[in-house]
Write a protein that holds these residues in place. Structure first.
Motif, mmCIF file in Angstrom:
data_model
loop_
_atom_site.group_PDB
_atom_site.id
_atom_site.type_symbol
_atom_site.label_atom_id
_atom_site.label_comp_id
_atom_site.label_asym_id
_atom_site.label_seq_id
_atom_site.Cartn_x
_atom_site.Cartn_y
_atom_site.Cartn_z
ATOM 1 N N THR A 144 74.947 48.299 120.659
ATOM 2 C CA THR A 144 73.478 47.877 121.099
ATOM 3 C C THR A 144 73.526 46.825 122.057
ATOM 4 O O THR A 144 72.293 46.580 122.820
ATOM 5 C CB THR A 144 72.982 47.326 119.712
ATOM 6 N N GLY A 156 77.585 50.077 116.286
ATOM 7 C CA GLY A 156 78.145 49.240 117.470
ATOM 8 C C GLY A 156 77.039 48.097 117.593
ATOM 9 O O GLY A 156 76.843 47.740 118.860
ATOM 10 N N SER A 157 76.665 47.538 116.600
ATOM 11 C CA SER A 157 75.455 46.219 116.632
ATOM 12 C C SER A 157 76.306 44.992 116.525
ATOM 13 O O SER A 157 75.447 44.206 116.602
ATOM 14 C CB SER A 157 74.491 46.503 115.691
ATOM 15 N N LEU A 161 79.436 44.668 118.147
ATOM 16 C CA LEU A 161 80.728 44.616 118.795
ATOM 17 C C LEU A 161 80.599 44.505 120.213
ATOM 18 O O LEU A 161 79.531 44.796 120.740
ATOM 19 C CB LEU A 161 81.151 46.283 118.773
ATOM 20 N N PRO A 213 70.486 45.724 111.338
ATOM 21 C CA PRO A 213 71.113 47.008 111.902
ATOM 22 C C PRO A 213 72.542 47.242 111.418
ATOM 23 O O PRO A 213 73.172 46.475 110.941
ATOM 24 C CB PRO A 213 71.165 46.716 113.207
ATOM 25 N N GLY A 251 79.347 50.933 106.021
ATOM 26 C CA GLY A 251 80.931 50.632 106.044
ATOM 27 C C GLY A 251 81.039 49.401 106.774
ATOM 28 O O GLY A 251 82.208 48.713 106.608
ATOM 29 N N ALA A 252 80.402 49.061 107.793
ATOM 30 C CA ALA A 252 80.449 47.770 108.712
ATOM 31 C C ALA A 252 80.198 46.497 107.828
ATOM 32 O O ALA A 252 80.623 45.523 108.148
ATOM 33 C CB ALA A 252 79.910 47.780 109.974
ATOM 34 N N GLN A 257 81.808 41.701 108.036
ATOM 35 C CA GLN A 257 81.646 40.316 108.310
ATOM 36 C C GLN A 257 80.685 39.687 107.083
ATOM 37 O O GLN A 257 79.846 38.828 107.295
ATOM 38 C CB GLN A 257 81.021 40.085 109.677
ATOM 39 N N TYR A 285 92.562 48.931 108.150
ATOM 40 C CA TYR A 285 91.470 49.349 107.162
ATOM 41 C C TYR A 285 90.115 49.974 107.525
ATOM 42 O O TYR A 285 89.588 49.608 108.514
ATOM 43 C CB TYR A 285 91.100 48.132 106.304
ATOM 44 N N ILE A 302 86.744 51.434 106.121
ATOM 45 C CA ILE A 302 86.009 51.409 104.973
ATOM 46 C C ILE A 302 85.330 52.485 104.612
ATOM 47 O O ILE A 302 84.572 53.206 105.285
ATOM 48 C CB ILE A 302 84.960 50.201 105.032
ATOM 49 N N GLN A 307 82.396 41.174 117.232
ATOM 50 C CA GLN A 307 83.639 41.511 117.257
ATOM 51 C C GLN A 307 84.317 42.148 118.509
ATOM 52 O O GLN A 307 83.399 43.057 119.157
ATOM 53 C CB GLN A 307 84.270 42.386 116.204
ATOM 54 N N TYR A 327 87.064 44.932 120.061
ATOM 55 C CA TYR A 327 88.502 45.737 119.543
ATOM 56 C C TYR A 327 89.852 45.083 120.406
ATOM 57 O O TYR A 327 89.518 44.594 121.331
ATOM 58 C CB TYR A 327 88.479 46.945 120.263
HETATM 59 C C1 FAD Z 1 69.338 42.693 116.466
HETATM 60 C C2 FAD Z 1 70.656 42.429 115.660
HETATM 61 C C3 FAD Z 1 70.400 41.792 114.468
HETATM 62 C C4 FAD Z 1 71.367 41.390 113.622
HETATM 63 N N1 FAD Z 1 70.967 40.577 112.451
HETATM 64 C C5 FAD Z 1 71.915 40.503 111.419
HETATM 65 C C6 FAD Z 1 71.836 39.600 110.289
HETATM 66 O O1 FAD Z 1 70.590 39.250 110.141
HETATM 67 N N2 FAD Z 1 72.684 39.397 109.441
HETATM 68 C C7 FAD Z 1 74.155 39.826 109.685
HETATM 69 O O2 FAD Z 1 75.004 39.437 109.024
HETATM 70 N N3 FAD Z 1 74.303 40.509 111.170
HETATM 71 C C8 FAD Z 1 73.338 40.741 111.756
HETATM 72 N N4 FAD Z 1 73.678 41.646 112.934
HETATM 73 C C9 FAD Z 1 75.102 41.951 113.137
HETATM 74 C C10 FAD Z 1 75.155 43.435 112.692
HETATM 75 O O3 FAD Z 1 74.197 44.379 112.397
HETATM 76 C C11 FAD Z 1 76.200 43.753 111.532
HETATM 77 O O4 FAD Z 1 77.322 43.014 111.824
HETATM 78 C C12 FAD Z 1 76.377 44.953 110.952
HETATM 79 O O5 FAD Z 1 77.017 45.113 109.661
HETATM 80 C C13 FAD Z 1 77.057 45.748 112.024
HETATM 81 O O6 FAD Z 1 77.375 47.210 111.634
HETATM 82 P P1 FAD Z 1 77.705 48.272 112.524
HETATM 83 O O7 FAD Z 1 77.692 49.542 111.851
HETATM 84 O O8 FAD Z 1 76.831 48.346 113.882
HETATM 85 O O9 FAD Z 1 78.967 47.960 113.008
HETATM 86 P P2 FAD Z 1 79.829 48.067 114.548
HETATM 87 O O10 FAD Z 1 79.304 47.102 115.349
HETATM 88 O O11 FAD Z 1 80.111 49.265 115.015
HETATM 89 O O12 FAD Z 1 81.328 47.392 113.992
HETATM 90 C C14 FAD Z 1 81.447 45.838 113.589
HETATM 91 C C15 FAD Z 1 82.739 45.836 113.136
HETATM 92 O O13 FAD Z 1 83.091 46.484 112.196
HETATM 93 C C16 FAD Z 1 84.335 47.382 112.364
HETATM 94 N N5 FAD Z 1 83.722 48.512 111.304
HETATM 95 C C17 FAD Z 1 82.920 49.351 111.741
HETATM 96 N N6 FAD Z 1 82.788 50.380 110.578
HETATM 97 C C18 FAD Z 1 83.789 50.172 109.872
HETATM 98 C C19 FAD Z 1 84.277 50.892 108.729
HETATM 99 N N7 FAD Z 1 83.930 51.948 108.347
HETATM 100 N N8 FAD Z 1 85.469 50.377 108.322
HETATM 101 C C20 FAD Z 1 86.076 49.286 108.816
HETATM 102 N N9 FAD Z 1 85.459 48.603 110.092
HETATM 103 C C21 FAD Z 1 84.562 49.019 110.365
HETATM 104 C C22 FAD Z 1 84.430 47.539 113.809
HETATM 105 O O14 FAD Z 1 85.498 47.922 114.062
HETATM 106 C C23 FAD Z 1 84.060 45.977 114.232
HETATM 107 O O15 FAD Z 1 84.999 45.262 114.072
HETATM 108 C C24 FAD Z 1 72.690 41.893 113.897
HETATM 109 C C25 FAD Z 1 72.760 42.694 114.793
HETATM 110 C C26 FAD Z 1 71.755 43.014 115.932
HETATM 111 C C27 FAD Z 1 72.062 43.824 116.838
#
Ligand code: FAD
Length: 340
Positions: free
Chosen positions: A25, A64-65, A67, A122, A126-127, A131, A182, A184, A336, A338
């Motif tokens: 993102t 990828g939100s 990363l 977003p 799994g992600a 965090q 790991y 997830i 995060q 990589y």
């Molecule tokens: C506009 C915006 C608003 C947001 N608001 C919030 C909020 O209010 N609260 C909040 O906590 N976060 C928020 N976030 C952050 C984000 O949405 C979260 O952290 C979300 O959980 C990331 O999910 P993702 O699938 O995009 O993970 P990714 O960005 O793809 O990955 C994030 C991390 O998780 C790892 N990962 C991904 N999938 C797996 C899996 N299956 N197993 C192991 N590791 C994995 C990746 O390697 C990376 O280290 C926001 C982001 C944006 C862009």
């Protein structure tokens, strides 16, 4: 051009030289040597063998939100396509590939409560434990019973109960040991049959009663608050909050309060809003190359045109230094990268 390498078993597919620019993102230009999608434990065993044989690292990728991607990822970027949801009473088991917000909607549609305040975050299921996502006074760890993972060191599926997940503020065991060990695969939650809204957070506490009367209305209110506050990453690429809200000592809390910066208690300690610190330091709108501190929300870094990882690192260093010099507070990054 992505090159299709093969389909192994039924659901493991692998492509080579894959463009990830639209899969983060923040909109950073990035390519991966390989990108794979998986569904079953057999897919993961099979991928483990490929990774071992060719000495490739595995990098989990959801939406990828959260990363910051390097321009070249020399390994296998792995994404789950398991979008399953099983509901047994108040227990919900969701596949890692499901969108987080879709899960919130599904649970509410089944009269299961607890996730309303986490609406609109977003990313994938799994992600989410990575965090320990949280918003508006609620953290995922409050609802998680356990997490199923594939262990890329041991080549086996394992189960972590809530305690073993070691959740904390925007962290977990998986985030600390995230370097590809790991993956997830499933998240297991325990929700509530009765709607018990969490209204303590200031933005929510201000809402009229009609907007917090049901799970659906609270969800709509949360979505509206988020839309009003955060820049839309579809129009202005960003990775959400760039820094965590820092913990401070009691003495620092008093000093900050005397400068008009409100601190609040969290887990028996003091925290201060990172956005308020950035704003008070006069950093809103400052820019490094193609990235700037968002004028809409001081905690967000926006890609305003061909931003690079170096631009982001430069802006982050400037913000951290200015906040530290002015307030003595160290900011810690939330997204995060990589480890390559
Ligand atoms: C506009 C915006 C608003 C947001 N608001 C919030 C909020 O209010 N609260 C909040 O906590 N976060 C928020 N976030 C952050 C984000 O949405 C979260 O952290 C979300 O959980 C990331 O999910 P993702 O699938 O995009 O993970 P990714 O960005 O793809 O990955 C994030 C991390 O998780 C790892 N990962 C991904 N999938 C797996 C899996 N299956 N197993 C192991 N590791 C994995 C990746 O390697 C990376 O280290 C926001 C982001 C944006 C862009």
């Amino acid at each position: 051009m992505n090159r299709f390498i093969g389909s192994f078993f039924m659901s493991l597919t692998v492509y080579s030289n894959v463009d990830l620019t639209r899969r983060n993102t923040m909109g950073l230009n990035s390519r991966a040597r390989y990108a794979a999608t998986c569904l079953t434990p057999q897919d993961l065993n099979s991928l483990f063998e490929i990774a071992q044989r060719d000495q490739l690292k595995v990098f989990p990728l959801g939406s990828g939100s959260n990363l910051l991607l390097h321009d070249w990822i020399d390994g296998i970027v792995l994404t789950s396509i398991d979008r399953s949801v099983e509901i047994e009473g108040v227990r919900v088991t969701a596949g890692a590939g499901l969108s987080w917000d879709e899960l919130v909607q599904i649970t509410l549609a089944n009269n299961l409560f607890g996730l309303e305040n986490l609406s609109g975050i977003p990313g994938t299921v799994g992600a989410a434990p990575m965090q320990n996502i949280g918003a508006y006074g609620v953290e995922l760890s409050e609802m998680i019973i356990g997490v199923e993972v594939f262990d890329f060191v041991k080549n086996e599926t394992r189960y972590f109960d809530r305690e073993a997940c070691q959740f904390g503020y925007r962290t977990s065991h998986f985030k600390v040991y995230q370097a590809g060990q790991y993956f997830i695969t499933k998240v297991i939650l325990e929700l509530k049959r009765h709607f018990q809204p969490v209204l303590a957070y200031s933005d929510i506490a201000r809402l009229p009663k009609t907007q917090t009367a049901s799970g659906q209305s609270l969800r709509s209110a949360v979505l509206a608050i988020r839309a009003g506050k955060l820049p839309d990453y579809n129009n202005t690429p960003n990775a959400g909050s760039f820094f965590k809200n820092p913990f401070v000592t009691q003495k620092m809390s008093q000093d900050l309060s005397s400068q008009g910066l409100r601190t609040y208690s969290f887990d028996g300690r003091f925290k201060v809003s990172a956005a308020a610190l950035i704003q008070a330091a006069g950093l809103v709108g400052i820019r490094s190359g193609g990235v700037r501190v968002s004028p809409k929300h001081a905690l967000v870094f926006e890609n305003v045109g061909e931003a690079t990882l170096a631009d982001i690192q430069d802006l982050a260093a400037r913000v951290r230094e200015a906040v530290h010099t002015q307030f003595g507070v160290q900011l810690e990054m939330e997204p995060q990268g990589y480890v390559v």
